[in-house]
Design an enzyme around this catalytic site. Sequence first.
Site, PDB file in Angstrom:
ATOM      1  CD  GLU A   4      -6.692 -22.757 -46.250  1.00 26.97           C
ATOM      2  OE1 GLU A   4      -5.479 -22.512 -46.093  1.00 26.97           O
ATOM      3  OE2 GLU A   4      -7.403 -23.265 -45.350  1.00 26.97           O
ATOM      4  CG  HIS A  62      -8.232 -20.534 -41.572  1.00 28.93           C
ATOM      5  ND1 HIS A  62      -8.437 -20.190 -40.259  1.00 28.93           N
ATOM      6  CD2 HIS A  62      -7.159 -21.370 -41.576  1.00 28.93           C
ATOM      7  CE1 HIS A  62      -7.543 -20.789 -39.494  1.00 28.93           C
ATOM      8  NE2 HIS A  62      -6.748 -21.502 -40.266  1.00 28.93           N
ATOM      9  CG  HIS A  89      -2.344 -26.130 -36.809  1.00 29.46           C
ATOM     10  ND1 HIS A  89      -3.632 -25.826 -37.181  1.00 29.46           N
ATOM     11  CD2 HIS A  89      -1.607 -25.039 -37.095  1.00 29.46           C
ATOM     12  CE1 HIS A  89      -3.665 -24.606 -37.685  1.00 29.46           C
ATOM     13  NE2 HIS A  89      -2.454 -24.104 -37.650  1.00 29.46           N
ATOM     14  CG  HIS A 125     -11.310 -37.900 -26.837  1.00 27.04           C
ATOM     15  ND1 HIS A 125     -10.515 -36.893 -26.324  1.00 27.04           N
ATOM     16  CD2 HIS A 125     -12.483 -37.310 -27.202  1.00 27.04           C
ATOM     17  CE1 HIS A 125     -11.170 -35.747 -26.364  1.00 27.04           C
ATOM     18  NE2 HIS A 125     -12.371 -35.972 -26.883  1.00 27.04           N
ATOM     19  CG  HIS A 165     -16.404 -31.203 -29.280  1.00 28.48           C
ATOM     20  ND1 HIS A 165     -17.017 -31.651 -28.142  1.00 28.48           N
ATOM     21  CD2 HIS A 165     -15.250 -31.915 -29.385  1.00 28.48           C
ATOM     22  CE1 HIS A 165     -16.280 -32.589 -27.571  1.00 28.48           C
ATOM     23  NE2 HIS A 165     -15.203 -32.763 -28.305  1.00 28.48           N
TER      24      HIS A 165
END
Length: 303
Positions: free
Chosen positions: A60, A63, A125, A217, A279
């Site tokens: 985190e 990031h 987000h 999806h 992905h």
Amino acid sequence: MKKDRYFRLLSLAAAAAVLIVVLMGTLVTNTGSAYGCGHNWPLCNGQVIPTAQVHQTWIEFSHRAVSGIASILVVILAIWVWIRLKNVWEARFLAISSVFFIFLQAFLGMGAVVWGQSSVVLALHFGISLLSFSSNLLIAFIVCEETLPRARRIIPPLHNGMTWNFILLGIYTYIVIYSGAFVRHTESSLGCTDFPLCNGHVFPEPLISKAGVQYLHRLLALILLVWVILTLVRCLRNYQNAPSLSTILFVSLILVLLQAVSGIFIIETKMALIFLLLHALFVTGFFGLLTILVMLGLRHYKR
């Protein structure tokens, strides 16, 4: 000119930095590191540099650090674009949007940490992150057009119908991407545990379930694949004098196929991290290429 070379390098560095931010966001989500710094922002567990040895904390914190560097690069690039390309309306518009999206992305990330957010906002987000990357990718594209020796502005001879096809394809892709992010943030990634069937059935049972979310999806992604193939075929037939379009669409098709394959492996490997990251990488690259097609189409439309 030497300044133009630095200009190009900065534009590419900004796009690369935002791409890394997107992928690190995926890493944070899929390693359970969203609260690696607790509910503190911009500090991490009350510290400027964390001392905790927990890997979620460092994921985190990394990031956040990369996001900060990317934000600085984006702002510097936007100012340079505003000065150097003052006669290119696209560049100025994208300079503003790149700054807007990078800070909106940061605000949503901060909100998720400090206040907690719903799965809908968390999915949004990721969508905002894609818009942030695409803005910077388009800036890099324009900067290279305007500053590379012997480069020229690309304005393909498109019909209005193809321009609208690119626009609608881009909007639809954004919806598909949002559905994928919603799958992840509703913990529906393994709603269907096999492929191409869904838990041994052609249609999920019950339909209103995590399996149904993932099935929707899959269906949206299949439509997207067919749409890209049909668009490529049409460009190959009708726009042979604009090979750049077919090239971009061909690479886009490859990325869509790779995205589908990585999605299958996510299921088969029970969400192996490498395939989750791939992905996200493939869909980000695909969406970025689509925004280039939209921009090229709008150029001809406005000419």
